[in-house]
Structure formats: structure tokens, C-alpha cells
Design an enzyme around this catalytic site. Structure first.
Site, PDB file in Angstrom:
ATOM      1  N   MET A  10      45.249  34.225  25.788  1.00 25.01           N
ATOM      2  CA  MET A  10      44.422  34.967  25.951  1.00 25.01           C
ATOM      3  C   MET A  10      45.272  35.858  26.608  1.00 25.01           C
ATOM      4  SD  MET A  10      40.655  33.596  26.241  1.00 25.01           S
ATOM      5  CE  MET A  10      41.486  32.033  26.945  1.00 25.01           C
ATOM      6  N   THR A  83      44.955  33.711  31.508  1.00 28.74           N
ATOM      7  CA  THR A  83      44.306  34.737  31.553  1.00 28.74           C
ATOM      8  C   THR A  83      43.775  34.815  32.996  1.00 28.74           C
ATOM      9  OG1 THR A  83      43.347  36.348  30.616  1.00 28.74           O
ATOM     10  CG2 THR A  83      42.065  33.799  30.279  1.00 28.74           C
ATOM     11  N   ASN A  84      44.195  36.099  33.458  1.00 23.09           N
ATOM     12  CA  ASN A  84      42.811  36.948  34.508  1.00 23.09           C
ATOM     13  C   ASN A  84      41.351  37.542  34.650  1.00 23.09           C
ATOM     14  OD1 ASN A  84      44.864  37.154  37.570  1.00 23.09           O
ATOM     15  ND2 ASN A  84      45.727  37.048  35.494  1.00 23.09           N
ATOM     16  N   THR A  85      41.745  38.199  33.223  1.00 23.74           N
ATOM     17  CA  THR A  85      40.541  38.211  33.296  1.00 23.74           C
ATOM     18  C   THR A  85      39.628  37.425  32.795  1.00 23.74           C
ATOM     19  OG1 THR A  85      41.848  40.712  32.169  1.00 23.74           O
ATOM     20  CG2 THR A  85      39.521  39.549  31.510  1.00 23.74           C
ATOM     21  N   CYS A 197      47.208  40.327  36.235  1.00 22.91           N
ATOM     22  CA  CYS A 197      47.339  40.007  34.608  1.00 22.91           C
ATOM     23  C   CYS A 197      48.605  39.005  33.904  1.00 22.91           C
ATOM     24  CB  CYS A 197      47.467  41.419  33.421  1.00 22.91           C
ATOM     25  SG  CYS A 197      47.629  41.242  31.701  1.00 22.91           S
TER      26      CYS A 197
END
Length: 234
Positions: A10, A83-85, A197
Site C-alpha cells: 500500500m 503505510t501511514n494512512t 506518506c
């Protein structure tokens, strides 16, 4: 050495960075032919991105929780969400597994605090810049002041991530956009910038700006290695 579990895909572009950075850091510390013990599940990002766009976080959380269980079943001793999100669904994931989850915002905030910085700019997807799961953690648990760009610039940052970086496209013009936004945040008082991100480091690195950058991909990877090597004679 503990086995690091990676929940990736991702995007796969940044997951490849995690794999390389973790192995490089293990080898730097242990030398010789040493490399990291890694178990990875890489998901198909397309359906996850649709869930993001439609706000179906429950479905996204369920999908990633199942993938995390697969990582644990493969022998991982700790989990890294690449992934950060998707740390928005970290509570779902942690509740589904019995191994610790290393939160990317925690590792990043500790690095920022160690640098003596209190006010930071945050770049990332709109989800990360606008929602409380990330900014709120930085503010509430670490006492940081977090600045984000105005809405038109947030949209630019977001679209460059999805339309270019997640597809392996790196454009000089897009770097110029990011550098202009970074300078705007600096002018508003940001002492450093969180590259929030995991793809942003593909576009903007420290030599491009005098403003201190906090590359969450590298910071997270280094935190995973520290955890994996705890108790190891290095």
C-alpha cells in the site's frame, strides 16, 4: 533476532523501500552476510484504495486484520504496517493479533522530540493530513504542534501521491510543488516536515531542502530493526 512482520502493498513501491532499508540496517549492525528475518503479506492495493475513497474503513480494517493474522501465522514476532494512512485502522489490526504493532506515528514523534522540535508540518494523503487518527496522536500523546497545508495544497499533495508516486512516477515538477508547500509551512512556523506518506521520500529527500525532513519510511524501518535486535549482541 526477532522476525519482523511486514503488512505491505500500500503501495508496493514503498513496501520495497521498507524491505531494503530493514535489511540494510540489520546488515549495518551485524555485518557479514547478515540480513533481516522477515515475513511479509503484500495486499492488492486497488480494492483497499476504493475502500479508502468510499470511506469504508470497517471493510478496510477487516481486510487488513485478516492479512495481519496471516503475517503472525507466518512466524512474525512484531508487525509493521508499511503505510501511514492505513494506521487509521491500526486498532482493528492490533485487536486481531497477539504480537505488538509498531505504530509509525509513535516512532516518528519520538524522533521529532529527540531533535528538539515542537512545531512540524505534516504532508501525506488527505486522510492523514485531515483526520485525527494521525495528527491527534502526535498532538495528544507527544505534545507536538502540527501544521498542514491549506486545502488546495493538501489536494495537490494527495493527488501526486496516488496518481504518480504510488505508480512509481517521479516528476521534477511535482517535486517543485512539494518544495513550495514545504517552504510555505516553514514560513508559518514549521521547524521540520513529516513526510507522512511512505512514498514521499521517493520525491523529496533532505538534499532538496534546508528544512529538516522526517522520513517516516526510514524511521519506521529503523524502529523495527531496533525491536528485532533487542537482546542481540551487536
Amino acid at each position: 533476532m526477532k522476525t519482523i512482520g511486514l503488512l505491505g502493498g500500500m503501495s508496493w513501491e514503498s513496501t520495497a523501500l521498507y524491505y531494503r532499508l530493514i535489511n540494510e540496517e540489520v546488515n549495518r549492525q551485524l555485518g557479514g552476510l547478515h540480513s533481516a528475518r522477515i515475513v511479509m503479506v503484500s495486499v492488492d492495493f486497488e480494492p483497499i484504495e476504493v475502500m479508502q475513497r468510499e470511506g469504508d474503513w470497517q471493510a478496510a480494517g477487516a481486510a487488513l486484520a485478516e492479512a495481519a493474522r496471516q503475517v503472525e501465522a507466518g512466524g512474525a514476532d512484531l508487525l509493521v504496517i508499511c503505510t501511514n494512512t492505513m494506521h487509521k485502522v491500526a486498532p482493528w489490526i492490533q485487536n486481531a493479533i497477539g504480537i505488538p504493532l509498531l505504530h509509525i506515528a509513535d516512532a516518528t514523534a519520538r524522533r521529532i522530540r529527540a531533535a528538539g522540535i515542537e512545531t512540524v508540518g505534516l504532508l501525506g494523503t488527505n486522510f492523514t493530513m485531515e483526520q485525527d487518527f494521525y495528527r491527534g496522536r502526535l498532538v495528544d500523546e507527544y505534545g507536538l504542534n502540527v501544521l498542514v497545508p491549506p486545502k488546495p495544497d493538501r489536494d495537490l499533495v494527495h493527488h501526486i501521491i496516488y496518481d504518480e508516486l504510488c505508480q512509481g512516477v517521479v516528476k521534477d515538477a511535482s517535486r517543485d510543488v512539494y518544495l513550495r508547500i514545504i517552504e510555505d509551512l516553514r514560513a508559518r512556523g514549521a521547524e521540520g516536515i513529516i513526510e507522512g506518506c511512505t512514498e514521499i521520500v521517493m520525491l523529496v529527500q533532505q538534499p532538496h531542502t534546508e528544512v529538516p525532513l522526517f522520513d517516516t519510511t526510514s524511521i519506521h524501518a529503523e524502529a523495527a530493526v531496533r525491536k528485532a535486535l533487542e537482546g542481540t549482541d551487536t
